[in-house]
Design a protein around this motif. Structure first.
Motif, short mmCIF file in Angstrom:
data_model
loop_
_atom_site.label_atom_id
_atom_site.label_comp_id
_atom_site.label_asym_id
_atom_site.label_seq_id
_atom_site.Cartn_x
_atom_site.Cartn_y
_atom_site.Cartn_z
N VAL A 12 0.73 -1.21 0.05
CA VAL A 12 0.21 0.00 -0.01
C VAL A 12 0.99 1.35 0.09
O VAL A 12 1.86 1.20 0.54
CB VAL A 12 -0.96 -0.14 1.23
N GLU A 13 0.60 1.99 -0.91
CA GLU A 13 1.39 3.34 -1.12
C GLU A 13 0.31 4.56 -0.68
O GLU A 13 -0.70 4.35 -1.10
CB GLU A 13 2.17 3.57 -2.24
N ASP A 14 0.78 5.60 -0.04
CA ASP A 14 -0.09 6.61 0.54
C ASP A 14 0.36 8.00 -0.23
O ASP A 14 1.15 8.37 0.02
CB ASP A 14 0.13 6.79 1.83
N ARG A 15 -0.55 8.40 -0.96
CA ARG A 15 -0.37 9.68 -1.73
C ARG A 15 -1.58 10.46 -1.36
O ARG A 15 -1.84 11.62 -2.02
CB ARG A 15 -0.65 9.40 -3.47
N ARG A 16 -2.29 10.40 -0.25
CA ARG A 16 -3.24 11.33 0.41
C ARG A 16 -2.47 12.77 0.62
O ARG A 16 -1.61 12.94 1.04
CB ARG A 16 -3.80 10.80 1.42
#
Length: 282
Positions: A12-16
């Motif tokens: 999971v990668e977080d671009r928020r």
């Protein structure tokens, strides 16, 4: 759902908070296009066959990958994705194949993918070109506000549906459907898209079957997913948005169809039972 007992995925990668800005909505879309995107936000499981008709066609910008933050939303997503990885790895191994898990991108507002740039109005989608699932962090809140659909298993159903598209991609089903669509008239091409979506619903049910067997579901969890499938069936969405139903314009299937195929996967636990393309009336 006892998602706290599930293994958390590292994919999971977080671009928020740092995605591309799309002021005024996707370029080139008039009011009608924007309305289509808003309708798309009410649908589950957009895949590239649908999303490419709604998102911008420019090449994605390069975005540095980052691990997901340690907030409740990201822990939930990592847990569900981790359990999906374990389930599908086992099922692929049984058939002599190797499962290659997708990455899941958490974003807010807008995101760039190998399939183009999309605003959050598109809703969750899978891009086969980069083998990633894209999920806006506020989607589940909108689902609850717009349809009264809530619950952790209803949310997990959304993720499982998108991962179902990844399974289709690995098995070559998405490419086969794309080739058949290219040779078909519009009505037939649309019907093939519906069958693709219904199969992803069935694959989501397959995962639910094994989660239930491992004691990870609570009483009433299957009903949450069934309620979600009912709420976002094309007939219900059309009735809400325009007051009447046009079956030829379905993109994901009716409420009854979506419930039927989720139940098929959930009750059987057998991906082979998810062949939505060989039955006369899916």
């Amino acid at each position: 759902m006892k998602w706290g007992q599930m293994r958390q995925s590292g994919n999971v990668e977080d671009r928020r908070g740092r995605g591309p800005m799309l002021p005024g909505g996707p370029a080139g879309l008039g009011l009608g296009g924007v309305l289509l995107l808003l309708l798309g936000s009410l649908l589950f499981g957009a895949n590239p066959l649908d999303v490419l008709n709604q998102i911008q066609g420019r090449a994605p910008t390069q975005t540095q990958e980052a691990p997901a933050a340690d907030d409740p939303d990201s822990r939930f997503v990592r847990s569900v994705l981790g359990d999906l990885e374990d389930t599908w790895s086992t099922l692929f191994e049984r058939s002599g194949q190797q499962y290659e898990p997708p990455r899941l991108v958490l974003y807010s507002g807008a995101v760039s993918s190998a399939c183009g740039s999309a605003s959050s109005a598109v809703g969750p989608f899978y891009c086969g070109r980069d083998a990633r699932v894209y999920l806006d962090s506020t989607f589940f809140d909108r689902l609850a506000q717009n349809f009264g659909v809530s619950g952790d298993f209803a949310a997990a159903y959304v993720i499982a549906h998108e991962v179902g598209h990844h399974v289709q991609n690995l098995l070559g089903i998405m490419d086969q459907v794309a080739q058949r669509r290219a040779r078909s008239d519009p009505a037939t091409a649309n019907a093939l898209s519906v069958r693709l979506e219904l199969q992803a619903d069935c694959f989501a049910g397959v995962w639910g079957h094994y989660a239930n067997r491992r004691g990870l579901l609570d009483f009433g969890d299957p009903e949450e997913a069934i309620g979600a499938a009912t709420a976002i069936g094309d007939d219900n969405l059309q009735r809400r948005s325009q007051g009447y139903v046009v079956p030829d314009a379905f993109t994901h299937g009716s409420s009854a169809q979506r419930v039927r195929w989720f139940r098929t996967g959930f009750e059987s636990g057998d991906p082979e039972r998810c062949d939505t393309f060989s039955v006369r009336n899916p």
